[in-house]
Design an enzyme around this catalytic site. Structure first.
Site, PDB file in Angstrom:
ATOM      1  CD1 TRP A  85      -2.560   1.735   0.441  1.00  0.00           C
ATOM      2  CD2 TRP A  85      -1.975   1.919   2.597  1.00  0.00           C
ATOM      3  NE1 TRP A  85      -3.241   2.799   0.969  1.00  0.00           N
ATOM      4  CE2 TRP A  85      -2.896   2.938   2.309  1.00  0.00           C
ATOM      5  CE3 TRP A  85      -1.477   1.839   3.895  1.00  0.00           C
ATOM      6  CZ2 TRP A  85      -3.319   3.862   3.238  1.00  0.00           C
ATOM      7  CZ3 TRP A  85      -1.903   2.752   4.826  1.00  0.00           C
ATOM      8  CH2 TRP A  85      -2.816   3.751   4.502  1.00  0.00           C
TER       9      TRP A  85
ATOM     10  CG  ASP B 204      -2.227  -2.661   7.466  1.00  0.00           C
ATOM     11  OD1 ASP B 204      -3.281  -2.537   8.115  1.00  0.00           O
ATOM     12  OD2 ASP B 204      -1.870  -1.856   6.581  1.00  0.00           O
TER      13      ASP B 204
ATOM     14  CE  LYS C  55     -10.228   1.001   2.960  1.00  0.00           C
ATOM     15  NZ  LYS C  55      -9.022   1.672   3.403  1.00  0.00           N
TER      16      LYS C  55
HETATM   17  C1  LMR Z   1      -6.686   2.875  -0.522  1.00  0.00           C
HETATM   18  O1  LMR Z   1      -5.711   2.132  -0.553  1.00  0.00           O
HETATM   19  O2  LMR Z   1      -7.168   3.367  -1.546  1.00  0.00           O
HETATM   20  C2  LMR Z   1      -7.343   3.198   0.793  1.00  0.00           C
HETATM   21  O3  LMR Z   1      -6.742   2.470   1.803  1.00  0.00           O
HETATM   22  C3  LMR Z   1      -7.451   4.641   1.062  1.00  0.00           C
HETATM   23  C4  LMR Z   1      -6.151   5.294   1.422  1.00  0.00           C
HETATM   24  O4  LMR Z   1      -6.111   5.951   2.458  1.00  0.00           O
HETATM   25  O5  LMR Z   1      -5.172   5.162   0.676  1.00  0.00           O
END
Ligand code: LMR
Length: 396
Positions: free
Chosen positions: A130, A211, A246
């Site tokens: 992420w 996570d 979420k």
């Molecule tokens: C995403 O990955 O799009 C979500 O978790 C929102 C974010 O805060 O990045």
């Protein structure tokens, strides 16, 4: 003084929100930021949350500070939701919990806790991970490295490469793992692979940092945390960052928790004082509101069963959109195998197309996705599947 600052570019994910909003196209499709959407493109408030909010409004009698640890029923409820009622670590009081401002707050306080260790800690992130993991952990001062994870050619995990990399780690290493519904790839470890990772953690002594932000949106509330529970049963120490954005649709309420599993109850108490101290030095304490709502849901049987039904429905919808999209793609003249779409889990899929193709989809078809070609599957609906498949065929 501030004339020294030049404006930064928009956040790669959050910037897509305003770009999409400003697009006048009537056929635009938002597959960007990871929020759940219904068939009409709306991100609804879950009905269990609405009911809990009414109860909370009628019963809350003060806005004075809550305990710095958070809402007690929230913290204990989340511990059981993730680790189960039967967790030995919970029974031994070896898991401390701190309510945090969202999963980001949990990751950041976890990072600050790691910075207080005397070892020179390195945190290993999956490649890719992420996008916000990197600034969140790095800005706390941690050293970061990455382990191989995703094979773009197959759309699946390259587990051999990952395992080879984990085999080299030791006690001053921390491995960040996505509990389920890997963001951005949707490629999750199988149970056998979790077993292997657990063996590696036990034998080499690295610390897992899980996570978990999508529990319930993959294969089910218990299925999705099988790997996390396996780790907790076998390793002595680990960190877990949870998020209610979420799974409870509480995005803007910033509700999450950091769980700290240690060898003894004394150590978990000590670690909690450090986590609280790090929070106090930054934002003092977490907002309480979302914690109260989740506490009500997790600890009121009727609300809990309503919430469970809702999240199951959401997960089923995402799964059916995955098969719907794959079917439409397969009906087109596209010389690329997209069958990984239905084997991946949760809200995200990596389409595996180039940045240029992503930009063409945005500019020519008003279809928005991250530059990496990650799509939020929940942003699709049955009406736009043909349009998206046609657009893909044209840019490919
Ligand atoms: C995403 O990955 O799009 C979500 O978790 C929102 C974010 O805060 O990045």
């Amino acid at each position: 003084m501030f004339d020294q600052l030049n404006a930064l570019p928009a956040d790669p994910l959050l910037g897509l929100i305003s770009a999409f909003q400003n697009d006048p196209s009537p056929t635009k499709v938002d597959l960007g930021v990871g929020v759940y959407r219904d068939e009409t493109g709306h991100t609804p408030i879950m009905s269990a949350i609405k009911k809990a909010a009414k109860i909370h409004l009628d019963t809350e009698s003060s806005k004075t500070y809550i305990s710095p640890v958070g809402v007690p029923g929230f913290v204990s409820g989340v511990k059981k939701l993730v680790l189960s009622e039967q967790s030995a670590a919970l029974a031994d009081n070896r898991v401390a919990g701190l309510q945090t401002p969202g999963g980001c707050g949990a990751l950041r306080i976890g990072a600050e806790l790691l910075m207080r260790m005397k070892d020179d800690v390195t945190v290993w992130l999956s490649d890719p991970t992420w996008a916000n993991h990197i600034p969140l952990l790095k800005s706390a001062g941690l050293k970061l490295a990455s382990y191989p994870y995703f094979d773009k050619k197959t759309g699946a995990i390259d587990f051999e490469a990952m395992d080879t990399s984990l085999a080299k780690l030791g006690p001053s290493d921390v491995v960040l793992l996505h509990g389920c519904c890997h963001n951005p790839t949707g490629a999750d470890l199988s149970y056998e692979q979790w077993q292997r990772v657990t063996e590696r953690a036990v034998n080499q002594g690295f610390i897992p940092f899980v996570d978990i932000a999508y529990q319930g949106l993959g294969d089910g509330l218990n299925e999705d945390v099988k790997g996390v529970r396996l780790l907790s049963e076998n390793v002595e120490e680990m960190l877990i960052a949870t998020s209610c954005s979420k799974s409870f649709g509480l995005y803007r309420e910033r509700t999450g928790s950091l769980l700290i599993q240690t060898k003894t109850a004394v150590q978990s108490n000590a670690a909690l004082t450090h986590a609280q101290d790090a929070a106090r030095a930054s934002y003092s304490m977490s907002p309480a509101y979302g914690g109260y709502l989740v506490d009500l849901i997790l600890n009121t049987p009727a609300l809990r069963s309503e919430w469970e039904q809702e999240i199951n429905t959401m997960a089923r919808r995402v799964k059916s959109l995955r098969s719907g999209l794959l079917e439409k793609i397969q009906q087109r003249d596209i010389d690329k195998d997209f069958s990984f779409i239905t084997s991946q889990k949760g809200m995200f899929t990596y389409l595996g197309i180039t940045k240029e193709q992503v930009h063409r989809l945005r500019d020519e078809y008003a279809i928005y996705m991250a530059d990496s070609s990650r799509i939020n599957v929940a942003g699709l609906n049955t009406h736009c599947l043909d349009y998206v498949a046609d657009a893909l065929e044209s840019v490919l």
